[in-house]
Design an enzyme around this catalytic site. Structure first.
Site, PDB file in Angstrom:
ATOM      1  N   HIS A   1     -11.181   7.630  -2.542  1.00 34.73           N
ATOM      2  CA  HIS A   1     -12.461   8.045  -1.977  1.00 34.73           C
ATOM      3  C   HIS A   1     -12.926   9.303  -2.708  1.00 34.73           C
ATOM      4  CE1 HIS A   1     -12.323   5.295   1.404  1.00 34.73           C
ATOM      5  NE2 HIS A   1     -11.115   5.709   1.716  1.00 34.73           N
TER       6      HIS A   1
ATOM      7  N   CYS B   1     -10.921   1.520  -1.770  1.00 33.12           N
ATOM      8  CA  CYS B   1      -9.919   1.517  -0.711  1.00 33.12           C
ATOM      9  C   CYS B   1      -9.767   0.111  -0.117  1.00 33.12           C
ATOM     10  CB  CYS B   1     -10.241   2.566   0.344  1.00 33.12           C
ATOM     11  SG  CYS B   1      -8.790   3.013   1.339  1.00 33.12           S
TER      12      CYS B   1
END
Length: 502
Positions: free
Chosen positions: A425, A341
């Site tokens: 994630h 991310c």
């Protein structure tokens, strides 16, 4: 049964999240249709529901304890800190803007009470019982007027309150007494009693103190939970997230191969979803360490740059500490680096940010052929794909839109040499993919490490949740707890002076 309970705490990190999960798992094993609820959560560890709503990761874990699908109603207000004094406000799963702490507590929070009560009512109309988690302490006298997560929600919904105290820190009796004594009479009437958490030793030595506490407050203790290692699952990022130097290592089994695999996670500012590495730490033979100095990368077989709520700030931090140069040297030497991310974004060539940091044009580390532009619309989605020949599931939570201009495909991102980047994630929770990735890392590092063929992260999580349920079942007075959830706080509980300041 149309029951409810608020699990409050004497402090942050007293154990509210895991006690709530434990009560939920105990109830569901009794055949109760139960749901978790936290009116307002402050956390950088978040999760995306099936319908694309963002909630606290702890409430997603508690929903799993209940064996139900998480929804936005389980955490209607999520605050995601973006600095010392401001947070992004996520309302019913959608970001609605940034707000200072003073602005939030100055009136906005109080106006949200109706929203959170509506969400709680929605859950109570659907489930037999709703187990609510408070935040911090209910005795924060400076915040009581605008409280929507502790006594505000308890009084608004008529919920009995159980106060959890961490005896391992010391001072639990003073904390229990002081918590009740600083509440207004109407709030005190809802506090039914106490639950001691993380006790070590012979409970009989504690019993005289519990008897004295009952004499002082007129309130009983509903249980004494023993200290257990390895149950801090999906922790919030309050006191526990002083992660620098922290080591997470599997206690499941010894390594399968001859070597261990060392993973260094850069403890960047505003680190988000650091739970991404829990699946690695669950692997026998994998040692995960959070680091903040370049020399700590020297013996690491894999370096992870995790997600962060402040990508540009994290990039500056890496440069200031010399970690950016150390990571670049690793990449040049084809030693494994993984960015997740925000960590993926800063590994790229260029960042244009007028949203998060408002820094405008910023050069990234230039390790991946990626250009990132921050968009005001947040990406919130579940993701499914394939990598390294294995199926992968994950979820995305980010404002940065990445344009990949080269490299080899890797999930939604790319890889160059032994440097990988993705927005996803939770991808390492996919067992086959995690094993394939660790085999690549071990080969690149020259380690005789072998992933365990049968480690199931989902099964380990279920075992942890069952252990939490066992703690409640074996060490709490479950008959009294059941009556409390079903019937509310006992009548005639005494007032403990001085009460809340005028």
């Amino acid at each position: 049964m149309n029951g409810g309970l608020l699990v409050a705490g004497t402090t942050s990190d007293a154990g509210k999240s895991v006690v709530t999960a434990g009560i939920c798992r105990w109830l569901v094993r009794q055949g109760v249709k139960v749901a978790p609820f936290k009116a307002q959560n402050m956390s950088l560890n978040s999760f995306v529901t099936r319908d694309g709503a963002e909630i606290g990761r702890a409430q997603a874990m508690q929903a799993q304890a209940c064996r139900v699908e998480p929804t936005a109603h389980m955490n209607p207000v999520l605050l995601k800190p973006g600095g010392e004094r401001s947070s992004q406000v996520v309302l019913l799963g959608r970001p609605v803007g940034e707000m200072s702490a003073r602005g939030y507590h100055g009136g906005r929070q109080e106006r949200l009470l109706g929203t959170v009560l509506d969400s709680l009512a929605e859950l109570r109309g659907t489930y037999d019982a709703v187990i609510c988690e408070g935040a911090g302490s209910p005795a924060e006298i400076n915040l009581r007027r605008t409280d929507i997560v502790n006594m505000g929600i308890a009084r608004g919904a008529g919920l009995p309150v159980l106060v959890v105290g961490d005896i391992d820190r010391g001072g639990v009796f003073a904390s229990f007494f002081g918590t009740v004594a600083l509440l207004a009479p109407e709030d005190q009437a809802l506090v039914a009693g106490f639950l001691v958490n993380k006790f070590r030793g012979d409970v009989s030595l504690l019993e005289p103190g519990l008897d004295m506490l009952h004499g002082l407050t007129g309130r009983r203790t509903y249980g004494v939970l023993p200290f257990r290692h390895g149950l801090g699952i999906d922790e919030e990022d309050g006191l526990r997230v002083s992660l620098r130097g922290t080591v997470r290592e599997s206690v499941v089994a010894p390594p399968v191969g001859e070597d261990v695999l060392r993973v260094a996670v850069c403890a960047v500012p505003l680190m988000s979803n650091f739970t991404d590495v829990d699946a690695l730490a669950a692997e026998p033979g994998v040692v995960v360490r959070f680091v903040d100095r370049p020399e700590e990368l020297a013996d690491a077989d894999l370096v992870i740059v995790p997600g962060t709520r402040g990508t540009v700030r994290a990039l500056e931090w890496l440069r200031e500490r010399g970690l950016a140069d150390a990571i670049a040297r690793r990449a040049a030497e084809r030693r494994p680096v993984l960015g997740i991310c925000g960590g993926y974004q800063l590994l790229g060539e260029h960042i244009e940010d007028e949203v998060e940091s408002r820094a405008g044009h910023v050069d990234g580390l230039g390790l991946l052929p990626v250009r990132v532009r921050f968009d005001r619309e947040k990406t919130l989605t579940r993701a499914v794909g394939e990598a390294l020949g294995e199926p992968v599931e994950g979820y995305e939570i980010h404002h940065g839109v990445a344009e990949v201009t080269g490299g080899a495909p890797f999930l939604d991102g790319c890889r160059v040499g032994r440097t990988w980047g993705t927005h996803w994630h939770g991808s390492l929770e996919s067992d086959g993919f995690r094993r394939a990735f660790l085999r690549e890392v071990a080969a690149a590092a020259g380690r005789r490490f072998v992933p365990a063929p049968d480690t199931s992260f989902a099964a380990l999580r279920e075992e942890q949740l069952d252990r939490l349920g066992d703690l409640i079942e074996h060490h709490a007075d479950t008959d009294a707890l059941w009556r409390l959830i079903e019937s509310g706080a006992p009548q005639g509980l005494p007032f403990i002076p001085p009460g809340a300041p005028a």
